[in-house]
Design an enzyme around this catalytic site. Structure first.
Site, PDB file in Angstrom:
ATOM      1  CE  LYS A 142      13.680 -19.635 -45.405  1.00 18.07           C
ATOM      2  NZ  LYS A 142      13.443 -21.109 -45.394  1.00 18.07           N
ATOM      3  CB  ILE A 143      11.485 -11.617 -45.606  1.00 24.41           C
ATOM      4  CG1 ILE A 143      12.128 -11.052 -44.335  1.00 24.41           C
ATOM      5  CG2 ILE A 143      10.253 -10.804 -46.004  1.00 24.41           C
ATOM      6  CD1 ILE A 143      12.604  -9.618 -44.473  1.00 24.41           C
TER       7      ILE A 143
END
Length: 381
Positions: A142-143
């Site tokens: 997750k970014i």
């Protein structure tokens, strides 16, 4: 075990059901497997707030926390070990769903350190590190969709790593996220990587939009303004889905990548738990049903859906003009939507960073307790 009929209907309508929570208790007790078997769950998302709550409210981590403290592990490495252990185990639980869906589902998401949200290079480096540590093909990194995060998305995807882009609040930022993903796919293709192994979702937060917009509408206080409460979030998400269709169902750029194995970046509806008790408790799921989407759902909302949710099929296609009208009316009433989205992004990053700090502090306290106990037990010299 039998699947719940409502959740089965949601899945049949093209929505992948992912649980918005993870804890060691869920893994040990078999709760996650039960939700897979009875609630059509085919994925899991996590974030720093979820892990902060899990670790601070469970004894399941006590032994590992003590062992890490006794080994002299620093707070960052200790928390990373605990979190990646849980995510790795969850990946193994969901491996059959990953295999059955050709890698589309059966995914577990782990977030980069939220303190890196405005540092592109550090985000990419940690994404690579987490990918190697967890070492599971059904992982999502997750970014956050900050401006620095956009370049990090491209850099991470270009390395062949699957990405869940989080903290998206506007259709405009969603378009930038899709562009960053496609640029990453192009770089991966030029590097000779197998594009069919790279997957991505774009997580648009829903209920938080209504919370912020409603607060501003109530402050304005006119009849026109208050009548618009509870409409902005769903309209905003529907415009994001229309952007997805434009890029991935009719766009020439993606068509070229699709010919060499590129996958679509599915829209994911995050923050689907209803915050305002005056609203139907399933609305952020049932009003956002459409093919090729993901809905991340907290367990209490999952159970509400199972009990009384109504799925009537695609609730998004054909609603674009209505959605635009809603947001135009919200703006005309005096709400600065650009400011809403900027505030939500900033607050979202800050919340996750705060949860991460709480995790680090909790570990440091545990380590001091272990050190104290060791000191008390040491022989006299």
């Amino acid at each position: 075990m039998t699947q719940n009929s409502v959740l089965s209907a949601l899945s049949a309508a093209g929505v992948s059901v992912w649980l918005d929570d993870l804890s060691r208790d869920r893994l040990i007790s078999g709760n996650l497997q039960r939700l897979i078997d009875t609630r059509s769950v085919v994925g899991v998302t996590t974030n720093p707030s979820i892990f902060q709550h899990a670790i601070s409210h469970s004894d399941a981590y006590t032994q590992q926390l003590a062992a890490l403290a006794a080994s002299g592990a620093d707070a960052d490495s200790a928390i990373r070990t605990i979190v990646t252990d849980d995510v790795r185990t969850a990946c193994d639980v969901l491996r059959p769903q990953w295999a059955a869906s050709d890698g589309v589902d059966g995914r577990v998401s782990i977030e980069v350190d939220p303190r890196l949200a405005y540092d592109t290079e550090a985000t990419v480096n940690q994404a690579l590190e987490l990918w190697k540590i967890v070492d599971r093909p059904n992982l999502f990194i997750k970014i956050p969709a900050t401006r620095a995060g956009l370049s990090a998305i491209t850099g991470t995807v270009g390395q062949g790593i699957s990405v869940n882009v989080t903290l998206i609040f506007s259709a405009e930022r969603h378009r930038q996220v899709m562009d960053a993903y496609l640029t990453g796919l192009e770089a991966a293709h030029q590097a000779g990587r197998d594009l069919s192994e790279i997957h991505s979702v774009a997580s648009l937060f829903v209920s938080r939009v209504d919370t912020e917009v409603d607060q501003r509408l109530e402050a304005i206080g006119t009849d026109t303004a208050t009548a618009l409460r509870g409409q902005a979030a769903i309209a905003n998400a529907r415009l994001a889905y229309a952007a997805y269709q434009e890029v991935f169902e009719g766009g020439t750029r993606y068509a070229a990548l699709s010919n060499v194995g590129g996958r679509v970046q599915r829209p994911l509806w995050a923050s689907t738990g209803v915050k305002n008790p005056a609203y139907p408790d399933t609305q952020y799921v049932t009003e956002l049903v459409a093919p090729h989407t993901v809905s991340t759902i907290p367990e209490h909302t999952l159970e509400s859906l199972a009990d009384h949710g109504v799925i009537v099929g695609d609730a998004i296609t054909g609603t674009v003009e209505q959605a635009r009208t809603v947001l135009d009316e919200v703006g005309a009433a005096g709400v600065d939507l650009a400011d809403v989205f900027a505030v939500l992004e900033r607050d979202g990053v800050a919340r996750f960073a705060d949860s991460w700090h709480q995790l680090l502090d909790a570990y440091s306290t545990s380590a001091k307790t272990v050190e104290g106990a060791a000191g008390r037990g040491a022989p006299d010299r």
